[in-house]
Design a protein around this motif. Structure first.
Motif, PDB file in Angstrom:
ATOM      1  N   ARG A  71       0.700  -1.113  -0.086  1.00  0.00           N
ATOM      2  CA  ARG A  71      -0.039  -0.013   0.000  1.00  0.00           C
ATOM      3  C   ARG A  71       0.679   1.340  -0.091  1.00  0.00           C
ATOM      4  O   ARG A  71       1.829   1.312   0.676  1.00  0.00           O
ATOM      5  CB  ARG A  71      -1.047  -0.137   1.253  1.00  0.00           C
ATOM      6  CG  ARG A  71      -1.801   1.032   1.208  1.00  0.00           C
ATOM      7  CD  ARG A  71      -2.705   1.001   2.452  1.00  0.00           C
ATOM      8  NE  ARG A  71      -3.607  -0.043   2.652  1.00  0.00           N
ATOM      9  CZ  ARG A  71      -4.729  -0.184   1.874  1.00  0.00           C
ATOM     10  NH1 ARG A  71      -5.349   0.972   1.595  1.00  0.00           N
ATOM     11  NH2 ARG A  71      -5.566  -1.193   2.207  1.00  0.00           N
ATOM     12  N   ASP A  91      -1.975  -6.564  -6.650  1.00  0.00           N
ATOM     13  CA  ASP A  91      -2.560  -6.648  -5.459  1.00  0.00           C
ATOM     14  C   ASP A  91      -2.408  -7.702  -4.725  1.00  0.00           C
ATOM     15  O   ASP A  91      -3.174  -7.902  -3.607  1.00  0.00           O
ATOM     16  CB  ASP A  91      -4.250  -6.451  -5.810  1.00  0.00           C
ATOM     17  CG  ASP A  91      -4.638  -7.951  -6.524  1.00  0.00           C
ATOM     18  OD1 ASP A  91      -3.761  -8.819  -6.659  1.00  0.00           O
ATOM     19  OD2 ASP A  91      -5.772  -8.072  -6.816  1.00  0.00           O
ATOM     20  N   GLN A 148      -4.741  -4.343  -2.183  1.00  0.00           N
ATOM     21  CA  GLN A 148      -5.783  -4.304  -3.370  1.00  0.00           C
ATOM     22  C   GLN A 148      -5.687  -2.885  -4.173  1.00  0.00           C
ATOM     23  O   GLN A 148      -5.675  -2.916  -5.126  1.00  0.00           O
ATOM     24  CB  GLN A 148      -7.273  -4.455  -2.503  1.00  0.00           C
ATOM     25  CG  GLN A 148      -7.636  -5.762  -2.237  1.00  0.00           C
ATOM     26  CD  GLN A 148      -7.789  -6.830  -3.393  1.00  0.00           C
ATOM     27  OE1 GLN A 148      -8.299  -6.502  -4.095  1.00  0.00           O
ATOM     28  NE2 GLN A 148      -7.236  -7.944  -3.287  1.00  0.00           N
ATOM     29  N   PRO A 149      -5.439  -1.865  -3.378  1.00  0.00           N
ATOM     30  CA  PRO A 149      -5.567  -0.591  -3.924  1.00  0.00           C
ATOM     31  C   PRO A 149      -3.941  -0.267  -4.945  1.00  0.00           C
ATOM     32  O   PRO A 149      -3.844   0.710  -5.382  1.00  0.00           O
ATOM     33  CB  PRO A 149      -5.434   0.521  -2.870  1.00  0.00           C
ATOM     34  CG  PRO A 149      -6.095  -0.211  -1.454  1.00  0.00           C
ATOM     35  CD  PRO A 149      -5.433  -1.594  -1.731  1.00  0.00           C
ATOM     36  N   GLY A 165      -3.572   1.034  -8.755  1.00  0.00           N
ATOM     37  CA  GLY A 165      -4.091   2.514  -8.985  1.00  0.00           C
ATOM     38  C   GLY A 165      -3.189   3.462  -8.223  1.00  0.00           C
ATOM     39  O   GLY A 165      -2.827   4.435  -8.786  1.00  0.00           O
ATOM     40  N   ALA A 216       0.800  -5.107 -14.615  1.00  0.00           N
ATOM     41  CA  ALA A 216      -0.138  -5.787 -13.250  1.00  0.00           C
ATOM     42  C   ALA A 216       0.698  -7.267 -13.289  1.00  0.00           C
ATOM     43  O   ALA A 216       0.446  -8.144 -14.446  1.00  0.00           O
ATOM     44  CB  ALA A 216      -1.418  -5.874 -13.769  1.00  0.00           C
ATOM     45  N   ASN A 249      -8.724 -10.246 -11.019  1.00  0.00           N
ATOM     46  CA  ASN A 249      -9.005  -8.962 -10.326  1.00  0.00           C
ATOM     47  C   ASN A 249      -7.624  -7.869 -10.796  1.00  0.00           C
ATOM     48  O   ASN A 249      -7.818  -6.672 -10.572  1.00  0.00           O
ATOM     49  CB  ASN A 249      -8.921  -9.268  -8.877  1.00  0.00           C
ATOM     50  CG  ASN A 249      -9.309  -7.910  -8.108  1.00  0.00           C
ATOM     51  OD1 ASN A 249     -10.306  -7.276  -8.218  1.00  0.00           O
ATOM     52  ND2 ASN A 249      -8.565  -7.525  -6.979  1.00  0.00           N
ATOM     53  N   ASN A 250      -6.454  -8.666 -10.835  1.00  0.00           N
ATOM     54  CA  ASN A 250      -5.438  -7.696 -11.129  1.00  0.00           C
ATOM     55  C   ASN A 250      -5.565  -7.181 -12.661  1.00  0.00           C
ATOM     56  O   ASN A 250      -5.242  -5.777 -12.549  1.00  0.00           O
ATOM     57  CB  ASN A 250      -4.048  -8.682 -11.115  1.00  0.00           C
ATOM     58  CG  ASN A 250      -3.471  -8.825 -10.035  1.00  0.00           C
ATOM     59  OD1 ASN A 250      -2.494  -8.012  -9.515  1.00  0.00           O
ATOM     60  ND2 ASN A 250      -3.877  -9.656  -9.150  1.00  0.00           N
ATOM     61  N   HIS A 282      -8.466  -6.200 -13.951  1.00  0.00           N
ATOM     62  CA  HIS A 282      -9.369  -5.439 -13.739  1.00  0.00           C
ATOM     63  C   HIS A 282      -9.053  -4.031 -13.098  1.00  0.00           C
ATOM     64  O   HIS A 282      -9.475  -3.116 -13.246  1.00  0.00           O
ATOM     65  CB  HIS A 282     -10.645  -5.839 -12.679  1.00  0.00           C
ATOM     66  CG  HIS A 282     -11.596  -4.934 -12.560  1.00  0.00           C
ATOM     67  ND1 HIS A 282     -12.394  -4.186 -13.374  1.00  0.00           N
ATOM     68  CD2 HIS A 282     -12.157  -4.591 -10.975  1.00  0.00           C
ATOM     69  CE1 HIS A 282     -13.105  -3.460 -12.518  1.00  0.00           C
ATOM     70  NE2 HIS A 282     -13.206  -3.676 -11.131  1.00  0.00           N
ATOM     71  N   ARG A 283      -8.148  -4.139 -11.953  1.00  0.00           N
ATOM     72  CA  ARG A 283      -7.410  -2.992 -11.473  1.00  0.00           C
ATOM     73  C   ARG A 283      -6.461  -2.092 -12.154  1.00  0.00           C
ATOM     74  O   ARG A 283      -6.694  -0.874 -12.209  1.00  0.00           O
ATOM     75  CB  ARG A 283      -6.803  -3.574  -9.928  1.00  0.00           C
ATOM     76  CG  ARG A 283      -7.685  -3.815  -8.952  1.00  0.00           C
ATOM     77  CD  ARG A 283      -7.200  -4.161  -7.523  1.00  0.00           C
ATOM     78  NE  ARG A 283      -8.371  -4.464  -6.744  1.00  0.00           N
ATOM     79  CZ  ARG A 283      -9.008  -3.457  -5.940  1.00  0.00           C
ATOM     80  NH1 ARG A 283      -8.641  -2.176  -6.343  1.00  0.00           N
ATOM     81  NH2 ARG A 283      -9.882  -3.856  -5.016  1.00  0.00           N
ATOM     82  N   MET A 287      -9.110  -0.148 -14.501  1.00  0.00           N
ATOM     83  CA  MET A 287      -9.310   1.050 -13.513  1.00  0.00           C
ATOM     84  C   MET A 287      -8.238   2.140 -13.734  1.00  0.00           C
ATOM     85  O   MET A 287      -8.733   3.258 -13.797  1.00  0.00           O
ATOM     86  CB  MET A 287      -9.901   0.544 -12.460  1.00  0.00           C
ATOM     87  CG  MET A 287     -11.089  -0.131 -12.114  1.00  0.00           C
ATOM     88  SD  MET A 287     -12.000  -0.332 -10.792  1.00  0.00           S
ATOM     89  CE  MET A 287     -10.573  -1.175  -9.661  1.00  0.00           C
ATOM     90  N   ALA A 288      -7.089   1.644 -13.335  1.00  0.00           N
ATOM     91  CA  ALA A 288      -6.120   2.573 -13.226  1.00  0.00           C
ATOM     92  C   ALA A 288      -5.753   3.180 -14.717  1.00  0.00           C
ATOM     93  O   ALA A 288      -5.389   4.285 -14.881  1.00  0.00           O
ATOM     94  CB  ALA A 288      -4.583   2.089 -12.742  1.00  0.00           C
TER      95      ALA A 288
END
Length: 332
Positions: A236, A270, A274-275, A278, A299, A315-316, A318-319, A322-323
């Motif tokens: 993080r 992630d 998780q964040p 991004g 990623a 999920n990686n 997907h993140r 979003m980024a």
């Protein structure tokens, strides 16, 4: 410029434990910190296909494939495990990946910390035999990938072999027994050789840059600007009251690569936060590191391509998607 939005996928997975490792959990792998050396192919083909087929919907335009023991190399069939893909199977999959609009890029990780897939050769560094094997593999993989634009050499985390270095929490369950990190001169000599092999095949070399943490001297003099650098930040990212980011040396390495003018593809994951992806993309924007040398982002799930990890793997992607939306809104 069209930036790279890349994703790293594991075909092989014997990059952490060598054949001296003892089974600790019945052989089941979920992520890098569990399990032991696998003599049978771990990657599940159905999970592979389900992940790869979804990548275009997340805006992924490049797939870095960590090959390891997952291919039946013609030059060195002794490296393959039972169930490894044949050369023909790999070629067919590469064609399918390209048809999805994704550029496949090979990775052979030659770090002393991540080369368990090389089996006995991993303990022959500095010998003519070792260098011949490295050249054979780079030449063969370059041909299989039809002369790729980049060739990822790994080279990360070698400093973690230092027995004097405190163990991190995620290292407690595995080790590379009897191995030591290469001395800096040896590390640079070997990397220069790898780079020459890659460039002889018309590709750009690509490495992880964490060796800079403990050995920041001489990079501009010894690492050609043709080499792409990836700094990894998986934790993080929280701005401290004094304006710095922990871990400080990761940020300093990113800044150094920017200041020295190296092309970069930063890597987020992630795996522990998780964040993270991004946040890492935003950090490059916040610090003004967006220029022609920022080729894109990556990623890296750091997990085996098996069914239990399917949604984490997606999920990686997907993140990163979003980024990317955030990045492109700020940098049209």
């Amino acid at each position: 410029m069209e930036r790279i939005w890349s994703y790293t996928i594991q075909l092989g997975f014997n990059m952490w434990r060598d054949e001296t490792s003892k089974p600790e959990n019945g052989g089941e792998f979920q992520c890098l910190s569990t399990g032991h050396y696998q003599y049978e192919m771990l990657t599940d083909r159905e999970t592979w296909r389900r992940v790869v087929d979804q990548l275009p919907s997340f805006g992924i335009n490049m797939l870095v494939i960590d090959l390891g023991e997952g291919v039946q190399y013609k030059s060195h069939p002794e490296l393959a495990v039972a169930g490894a893909w044949t050369r023909e199977e790999l070629r067919e999959e590469l064609a399918r990946i390209r048809a999805l609009g994704i550029e496949p890029i090979p990775m052979l990780n030659f770090s002393s910390y991540h080369d368990a897939w090389m089996r006995e050769y991993s303990r022959m560094k500095g010998t003519e035999t070792y260098h011949r094997v490295v050249k054979d593999l780079i030449d063969e993989v370059s041909t299989l990938f039809d002369r790729p634009r980049f060739f990822h050499l790994g080279m990360n985390e070698e400093h973690l072999l230092d027995p004097e270095r405190p163990r991190l929490w995620w290292q407690n369950s595995y080790t590379r027994e009897g191995l030591m990190p290469r001395e800096p001169e040896v590390w640079w000599r070997d990397l220069s050789y790898y780079i020459s092999c890659v460039e002889a095949n018309g590709a750009r070399p690509w490495i992880y840059g964490d060796y800079y943490y403990d050995h920041p001297e001489g990079w501009e003099e010894r690492l050609p600007k043709s080499c792409v650098i990836s700094h990894c930040w998986f934790e993080r990212i929280i701005l401290q009251p004094d304006g710095t980011y922990p871990p400080r040396r990761t940020y300093e390495a990113c800044k150094a690569a920017y200041d020295m003018g190296y092309d970069q593809i930063p890597v987020g994951s992630d795996w522990t936060s998780q964040p993270n992806i991004g946040q890492f993309v935003y950090l490059y924007m916040e610090k003004g590191y967006v220029n022609e040398h920022l080729l894109g982002f990556n990623a890296c799930p750091m997990q085996a391509t098996v069914d239990v990890n399917l949604y984490s793997l997606l999920n990686n992607a997907h993140r990163l998607h979003m980024a990317r939306e955030m990045f492109e809104e700020a940098n049209p």
